[in-house]
Write a protein that holds these residues in place. Structure first.
Motif, PDB file in Angstrom:
ATOM      1  N   MET A   7       0.825  -1.213   0.000  1.00  0.00           N
ATOM      2  CA  MET A   7       0.000   0.000   0.000  1.00  0.00           C
ATOM      3  C   MET A   7       0.857   1.260   0.000  1.00  0.00           C
ATOM      4  O   MET A   7       1.872   1.334   0.685  1.00  0.00           O
ATOM      5  N   LEU A   8       0.430   2.263  -0.746  1.00  0.00           N
ATOM      6  CA  LEU A   8       1.030   3.590  -0.697  1.00  0.00           C
ATOM      7  C   LEU A   8       0.471   4.343   0.496  1.00  0.00           C
ATOM      8  O   LEU A   8      -0.730   4.272   0.784  1.00  0.00           O
ATOM      9  N   ARG A   9       1.311   5.096   1.188  1.00  0.00           N
ATOM     10  CA  ARG A   9       0.839   5.833   2.371  1.00  0.00           C
ATOM     11  C   ARG A   9      -0.268   6.833   2.015  1.00  0.00           C
ATOM     12  O   ARG A   9      -1.189   7.068   2.791  1.00  0.00           O
ATOM     13  N   LYS A  10      -0.175   7.420   0.826  1.00  0.00           N
ATOM     14  CA  LYS A  10      -1.143   8.454   0.469  1.00  0.00           C
ATOM     15  C   LYS A  10      -2.490   7.870   0.025  1.00  0.00           C
ATOM     16  O   LYS A  10      -3.442   8.612  -0.219  1.00  0.00           O
ATOM     17  N   LYS A  11      -2.562   6.533  -0.075  1.00  0.00           N
ATOM     18  CA  LYS A  11      -3.795   5.911  -0.534  1.00  0.00           C
ATOM     19  C   LYS A  11      -4.023   4.638   0.277  1.00  0.00           C
ATOM     20  O   LYS A  11      -3.714   3.537  -0.165  1.00  0.00           O
TER      21      LYS A  11
END
Length: 284
Positions: A128-132
């Protein structure tokens, strides 16, 4: 550990023979193992020594094969002025309880490749990307160490020079006492290597220790000295590995004993350990 993760990834580990003096693989032994199916070269820096990375990197670049350094036991060691783990495409480290820097468990992976770094960052946190949040870019895992563990590691990193200095003292003292003793062979370190030992290990001559390495471990335990065996060769673990003959690995693995190695070990304690070991010569 390196071979096991290959199996878990669906890859087939192919084992290269090691040098009889350094106990590390080199470019000559690796080249004999290469094929069109080779996907990575994984040099394992045994006990704090460093494999012959100059020749290994030249071979890898010639054949366009990535190099993953297993520097779990060589944190702080250098090869031609370069840190162990910083020479290949990827460097891996262990912070397990007995390692040079410890967080109890966990480890670290490093790379100079920006894209590779971004991909590895995804794998450690469920992809997972932190921003999403909760959107998975790839099928990742939970490989994160806790903030508390990271703080322990960072605190020790601030004292790495002191830790390395004391480990080098321990190495020097062991070497001074045991270097010229009959029946004992020390691991050799090349002139290109500046080692910070994870463990000081010696190879026992069966003629001098006819009771065998495993019996010596038991005898040292009776003196309240904990030692460890050498790493068992894959040829003896046929339930896991399909390996060709590795006579050097077998001879080293079955006769090496790892002696206590930690920064607070005093010179007096080292001398006691050495004396206890030497007193077991031809004692069976």
């Amino acid at each position: 550990a390196a071979a096991n993760i290959a199996i878990q990834m669906g890859a087939k580990p192919v084992f290269a023979e090691v040098d009889s003096e350094t106990w590390c693989m080199n470019s000559t032994s690796i080249e004999k193992c290469l094929s069109s199916k080779t996907r990575a070269i994984v040099p394992v820096h045994t006990y704090g020594n460093i494999c012959e990375m100059g020749g290994i990197m030249e071979l890898a670049q010639k054949n366009n094969i990535p190099v993953i350094e297993d520097a779990a036991e060589a944190f702080g060691s250098k090869y031609k002025g370069n840190w162990a783990g910083s020479i290949g495409d990827i460097g891996t480290f262990s912070f397990q309880a007995t390692k040079t820097i410890t967080t109890g468990e966990g480890g670290m992976v490093i790379t100079n490749g920006k894209d590779l770094n971004n991909k590895m960052s995804l794998y450690i946190s469920h992809g997972m990307l932190r921003k999403k949040y909760y959107w998975h870019e790839l099928p990742g895992h939970n490989f994160r160490i806790t903030n508390l563990q990271a703080a322990l590691g960072c605190g020790q990193l601030e004292h790495l020079d002191e830790i390395a200095k004391e480990r080098k003292r321990v190495h020097k003292t062991y070497k001074r006492v045991l270097e010229n003793e009959d029946g004992i062979t020390l691991q050799k370190f090349g002139t290109d290597v500046e080692p910070v030992l994870w463990a000081f290990a010696v190879k026992l001559d069966p003629k001098a220790f006819p009771q065998g390495r495993d019996a010596v471990i038991g005898q040292m335990k009776e003196k309240q000295i904990e030692t460890r065996p050498g790493f068992y060769p894959p040829t003896l673990m046929k339930q896991l590995y399909n390996s060709g003959p590795l006579p050097v690995c077998e001879e080293i693995g079955l006769n090496v004993i790892s002696l206590p190695t930690f920064p607070s070990l005093s010179d007096e304690q080292i001398c006691f350990i050495c004396e206890s070991l030497l007193n077991l010569t031809n004692s069976y």
